[in-house]
Write an enzyme that holds these catalytic residues in place. Structure first.
Site, mmCIF file in Angstrom:
data_model
loop_
_atom_site.group_PDB
_atom_site.id
_atom_site.type_symbol
_atom_site.label_atom_id
_atom_site.label_comp_id
_atom_site.label_asym_id
_atom_site.label_seq_id
_atom_site.Cartn_x
_atom_site.Cartn_y
_atom_site.Cartn_z
ATOM 1 N N LYS A 17 0.835 -1.203 0.000
ATOM 2 C CA LYS A 17 0.000 0.000 0.000
ATOM 3 C C LYS A 17 0.864 1.245 0.000
ATOM 4 O O LYS A 17 2.057 1.224 0.352
ATOM 5 C CB LYS A 17 -0.937 0.008 1.209
ATOM 6 C CG LYS A 17 -0.248 -0.102 2.591
ATOM 7 C CD LYS A 17 0.298 1.188 3.139
ATOM 8 C CE LYS A 17 0.994 1.017 4.478
ATOM 9 N NZ LYS A 17 1.703 2.253 4.924
ATOM 10 N N ILE A 104 10.994 -4.678 2.892
ATOM 11 C CA ILE A 104 10.928 -4.872 4.339
ATOM 12 C C ILE A 104 11.136 -3.530 5.029
ATOM 13 O O ILE A 104 12.062 -2.789 4.690
ATOM 14 C CB ILE A 104 12.009 -5.873 4.790
ATOM 15 C CG1 ILE A 104 11.789 -7.237 4.124
ATOM 16 C CG2 ILE A 104 12.040 -6.009 6.296
ATOM 17 C CD1 ILE A 104 12.978 -8.176 4.240
ATOM 18 N N ALA A 105 10.273 -3.214 6.006
ATOM 19 C CA ALA A 105 10.361 -1.949 6.744
ATOM 20 C C ALA A 105 10.468 -0.773 5.792
ATOM 21 O O ALA A 105 11.250 0.150 5.992
ATOM 22 C CB ALA A 105 11.541 -1.969 7.720
ATOM 23 N N GLY A 106 9.638 -0.821 4.725
ATOM 24 C CA GLY A 106 9.691 0.214 3.699
ATOM 25 C C GLY A 106 8.518 1.165 3.694
ATOM 26 O O GLY A 106 8.391 1.985 2.791
ATOM 27 N N GLY A 110 4.345 -4.435 3.919
ATOM 28 C CA GLY A 110 4.649 -5.774 3.417
ATOM 29 C C GLY A 110 4.350 -6.867 4.427
ATOM 30 O O GLY A 110 3.780 -7.908 4.080
ATOM 31 N N GLY A 111 4.739 -6.661 5.679
ATOM 32 C CA GLY A 111 4.431 -7.654 6.716
ATOM 33 C C GLY A 111 2.940 -7.816 6.910
ATOM 34 O O GLY A 111 2.445 -8.929 7.123
ATOM 35 N N SER A 112 2.215 -6.715 6.835
ATOM 36 C CA SER A 112 0.757 -6.776 6.965
ATOM 37 C C SER A 112 0.141 -7.563 5.809
ATOM 38 O O SER A 112 -0.814 -8.324 5.998
ATOM 39 C CB SER A 112 0.177 -5.366 7.016
ATOM 40 O OG SER A 112 0.652 -4.670 8.149
ATOM 41 N N ASP A 145 -2.284 -2.208 10.092
ATOM 42 C CA ASP A 145 -2.397 -2.203 8.635
ATOM 43 C C ASP A 145 -2.948 -3.504 8.062
ATOM 44 O O ASP A 145 -3.249 -3.569 6.871
ATOM 45 C CB ASP A 145 -1.022 -1.948 7.992
ATOM 46 C CG ASP A 145 -0.546 -0.514 8.183
ATOM 47 O OD1 ASP A 145 -1.340 0.318 8.639
ATOM 48 O OD2 ASP A 145 0.628 -0.242 7.860
#
Length: 312
Positions: A17, A104-106, A110-112, A145
């Site tokens: 997103k 990652i951590a961007g 992405g993790g969501s 998220d």
């Protein structure tokens, strides 16, 4: 025969997103901030495949180096699988394989997306039959998220970002993302925001407790007007993200000089999202940014949330 009985995986896909707007309220007594945000799901996806197994396990594939990510219950996808197992009364496990494409951590969730895709995949694998409402409840347990990654499209997020209301968005918007080589910690960016506000207390208006989304931004989405949308993009976390990663300012300047209608740091960064006028403009912008040795990806929005993909 079903795909599962043939030994084939359940394949799900969930989008990353961008935050078209992110207003951050004053820090509360609990140390958290209320936010008002407008999410838009973009066509950069996490692909999740699951197989029946005796226990829950996780591996990664794809172009992103995931060697630093945990694969035990510290990982949000593993926790998602366990939540579905508990909700459905499943005793067995699942082998999870995530093809990672979202940084990652961007600042792109992405993790969501991993968690949302895993919820949907495990529900299908175990024939759990969980309702969409129940899946959203589980998503909210995992992170602010995750419910949006489940629903996709365009939505307002209030509170911690998980109180979702869909937004009418007409047509398709073209974005070019500059994908980061490094990471930014979301808690660190929020801490820097508090410091930034204290540092510039004499220049900035006091932070409101409960921020809101402007009618002008919502009107731009309803009209499908990228020029109007560009005028209303904003992110309270952009200044602190730039303070922690000063090369972001150079990227923003380059993109806007290369034809973007507007650019902004997505979420807590360090991904930078540039809005283009149309597909041809987006192609030209991607070429210009790539020529500057930046990792540029052209995506469109809005797209669907987490869903099961047909067998290959």
């Amino acid at each position: 025969m079903t795909a599962v009985s043939l030994g084939l995986p359940i394949h799900t896909r969930a989008p990353g997103k961008v935050n078209l707007y992110l207003g951050v309220g004053a820090v509360g007594d609990d140390g958290y901030h209320d936010v008002a945000t407008v999410y838009q799901a973009v066509s950069l996806y996490e692909d999740v495949r699951v197989w029946r197994a005796d226990e829950i396990s996780l591996t990664f594939t794809g172009p992103i180096d995931c060697s630093g990510l945990p694969t035990d219950d510290r990982n949000i996808a593993v926790r998602a699988a366990q939540l579905v197992a508990d909700a459905a009364g499943v005793q067995g496990g699942v082998r999870i394989e995530i093809e990672k494409n979202v940084p990652i951590a961007g600042g792109m969730g992405g993790g969501s997306a991993d968690a949302a895709a895993t919820l949907v995949a495990c529900d299908a694998l175990w024939n759990a039959g969980l309702s969409r409402e129940r899946l959203h409840e589980l998503a909210a347990e995992l992170g602010a998220d995750v419910p949006f990654a489940l629903s996709g499209g365009t939505a307002i997020g209030l509170g911690r970002g998980d109180e979702l209301s869909p937004v009418l968005s007409r047509g398709r918007f073209e974005w070019v993302l500059v994908l980061p080589r490094g990471e930014l910690s979301t808690p660190a960016v929020y801490r820097e925001l508090d410091v930034h506000r204290e540092r510039h207390a004499g220049e900035l208006a006091p932070a409101v407790e409960h921020p809101s989304v402007s009618n002008e931004l919502l009107q731009a989405l309803r009209a499908g007007d990228p020029t109007m949308l560009a005028e209303n993009l904003a992110n309270d976390l952009q200044a602190p993200a730039i303070h922690l990663s000063d090369e972001l300012a150079d990227v923003l300047e380059l993109g806007e000089r290369s034809g973007a209608l507007a650019g902004l740091v997505s979420g807590s960064g360090p991904t930078v999202a540039f809005l283009a006028e149309d597909r041809e403009s987006a192609i030209d912008l991607q070429i210009a940014l790539s020529a500057a040795q930046l990792r540029a990806a052209r995506v469109s929005a809005p797209v669907h949330g987490a869903r099961v993909m047909p067998p290959a």
